[in-house]
Design a protein around this motif. Structure first.
Motif, PDB file in Angstrom:
ATOM      1  N   THR A   1       4.280 -67.753  41.951  1.00 48.25           N
ATOM      2  CA  THR A   1       4.558 -67.415  43.167  1.00 48.25           C
ATOM      3  C   THR A   1       5.421 -68.303  44.095  1.00 48.25           C
ATOM      4  OG1 THR A   1       2.432 -67.855  43.989  1.00 48.25           O
ATOM      5  CG2 THR A   1       2.327 -65.836  43.027  1.00 48.25           C
ATOM      6  N   PRO A   2       5.906 -67.764  45.220  1.00 48.01           N
ATOM      7  CA  PRO A   2       6.682 -69.121  45.920  1.00 48.01           C
ATOM      8  C   PRO A   2       5.698 -70.073  46.442  1.00 48.01           C
ATOM      9  CG  PRO A   2       7.383 -66.779  46.573  1.00 48.01           C
ATOM     10  CD  PRO A   2       6.350 -66.507  45.339  1.00 48.01           C
ATOM     11  N   ASP A   3       4.463 -69.806  46.716  1.00 46.73           N
ATOM     12  CA  ASP A   3       3.626 -70.538  47.158  1.00 46.73           C
ATOM     13  C   ASP A   3       3.268 -71.503  46.037  1.00 46.73           C
ATOM     14  OD1 ASP A   3       3.461 -69.464  49.845  1.00 46.73           O
ATOM     15  OD2 ASP A   3       1.708 -68.322  49.389  1.00 46.73           O
ATOM     16  N   GLU A   4       3.126 -71.176  44.838  1.00 47.30           N
ATOM     17  CA  GLU A   4       2.798 -71.882  43.695  1.00 47.30           C
ATOM     18  C   GLU A   4       3.675 -73.199  43.592  1.00 47.30           C
ATOM     19  OE1 GLU A   4      -0.344 -69.223  41.375  1.00 47.30           O
ATOM     20  OE2 GLU A   4       1.533 -69.316  40.886  1.00 47.30           O
TER      21      GLU A   4
ATOM     22  N   ARG B   1       6.218 -78.516  44.200  1.00 39.93           N
ATOM     23  CA  ARG B   1       7.253 -79.324  44.322  1.00 39.93           C
ATOM     24  C   ARG B   1       6.575 -80.256  45.204  1.00 39.93           C
ATOM     25  NH1 ARG B   1      10.175 -74.663  45.084  1.00 39.93           N
ATOM     26  NH2 ARG B   1       9.873 -74.605  47.288  1.00 39.93           N
ATOM     27  N   ARG B   2       5.718 -80.005  46.053  1.00 41.54           N
ATOM     28  CA  ARG B   2       5.039 -80.896  46.837  1.00 41.54           C
ATOM     29  C   ARG B   2       4.270 -81.927  46.300  1.00 41.54           C
ATOM     30  NH1 ARG B   2       4.183 -76.384  50.596  1.00 41.54           N
ATOM     31  NH2 ARG B   2       2.379 -76.065  49.778  1.00 41.54           N
ATOM     32  N   ARG B   3       3.467 -81.562  45.072  1.00 37.33           N
ATOM     33  CA  ARG B   3       2.713 -82.377  44.482  1.00 37.33           C
ATOM     34  C   ARG B   3       3.820 -83.537  43.618  1.00 37.33           C
ATOM     35  NH1 ARG B   3      -2.228 -79.065  41.571  1.00 37.33           N
ATOM     36  NH2 ARG B   3      -3.210 -78.360  43.530  1.00 37.33           N
TER      37      ARG B   3
END
Length: 288
Positions: free
Chosen positions: A91-94, A99-101
């Protein structure tokens, strides 16, 4: 006497005639026995072959639908192996979390590399490397980089900044170089105020980074003069802390639109205040 003999002969003849049917009956029984023997031999079935034939017929007719007479015979469709379900797309949130990690890991590695190349200065308290919400902040005391009131990098500072540039060149994060001064006014032919001094010091570091391999479209130079002090300017210790150059490596999940790469143009007005470009320079007051 003769009559008696004739009577006996007649009786013997009649008895012989009465027993002749036994011959025909015996022949009939024999033929009937032979008939049943033949019929029995023809009716004996190989049990093994019978079972094979029976199983084949059962398998052949098991999957056929029995319909009412007159209706077409409908055979079931052939068995089709269902396709394997495709893996679920993230999903976009995943994706954003991934990317943040990954970015956090890259930023942490970069901060460790910068601390390593600036270790002699960090131990002396002249350089502070911190990680925060905006990314990595590298705060370098101005006296490590420049002479008082000047914007020309000292030789030891050039070597240290080139080592930092090698670390920065391997990443894609936007970089902002900020120049800061204390609140003591400065006025001479090269720097009419602290604004020019802070801006040119930041530009000097940016130019060194570009020469060392950092892409120019990632870099921004900003001069803040004495408008963002870290501590009080009422004493020399506070003013020395406020005179600094800060390198901000910005952490952003989304990609920043790239700026057109390029160098400072020959006719750019900024060259009039760059070190070594302006004529008639005068020595700046100490303590900058």
């Amino acid at each position: 006497m003769r009559r008696h003999r004739r009577q006996r002969q007649h009786d013997d003849a009649n008895r012989e005639n009465q027993d002749r049917w036994l011959v025909s009956y015996a022949d009939f029984i024999t033929l009937l026995f032979a008939f049943f023997v033949v019929m029995y031999s023809l009716s004996s079935v190989n049990e093994g072959k019978y079972r094979v034939l029976s199983d084949s017929l059962i398998n052949a007719f098991r999957n056929i639908t029995v319909n009412v007479p007159g209706d077409p015979v409908i055979a079931p469709p052939p068995a089709v192996t269902p396709p394997k379900p495709a893996p679920l797309s993230p999903t976009p949130d995943e994706e954003a979390e991934k990317r943040r990690r990954a970015e956090y890991k890259r930023m942490t590695t970069m901060a460790e590399d910068i601390r390593r190349v600036l270790e002699p200065l960090t131990q002396g308290g002249q350089v502070r490397v911190a990680e925060g919400a905006r990314g990595i902040s590298v705060e370098i005391n101005a006296r490590v980089l420049f002479a008082p009131g000047d914007a020309v990098l000292a030789a030891p500072a050039v070597a240290a900044l080139r080592a930092v540039a090698e670390v920065l060149a391997r990443a894609e994060f936007p970089i902002t170089v900020e120049g800061h001064t204390d609140n003591v006014p400065i006025r001479n032919g090269r720097f009419p105020s602290n604004w020019e001094l802070s801006a040119v010091r930041a530009s000097t570091v940016v130019r060194l980074f570009i020469e060392s391999g950092v892409r120019g479209d990632r870099l921004t130079a900003a001069g803040y003069a004495d408008q963002r002090p870290l501590t009080d300017n009422t004493n020399e210790e506070g003013r020395a802390r406020n005179r600094r150059v800060t390198i901000l490596i910005e952490s952003m999940v989304g990609e920043r639109p790239p700026r057109a790469p390029g160098q400072i143009r020959e006719d750019d007005p900024i060259r009039s205040i760059l070190p070594g470009e302006a004529a008639g320079t005068q020595e700046a007051p100490a303590g900058r």
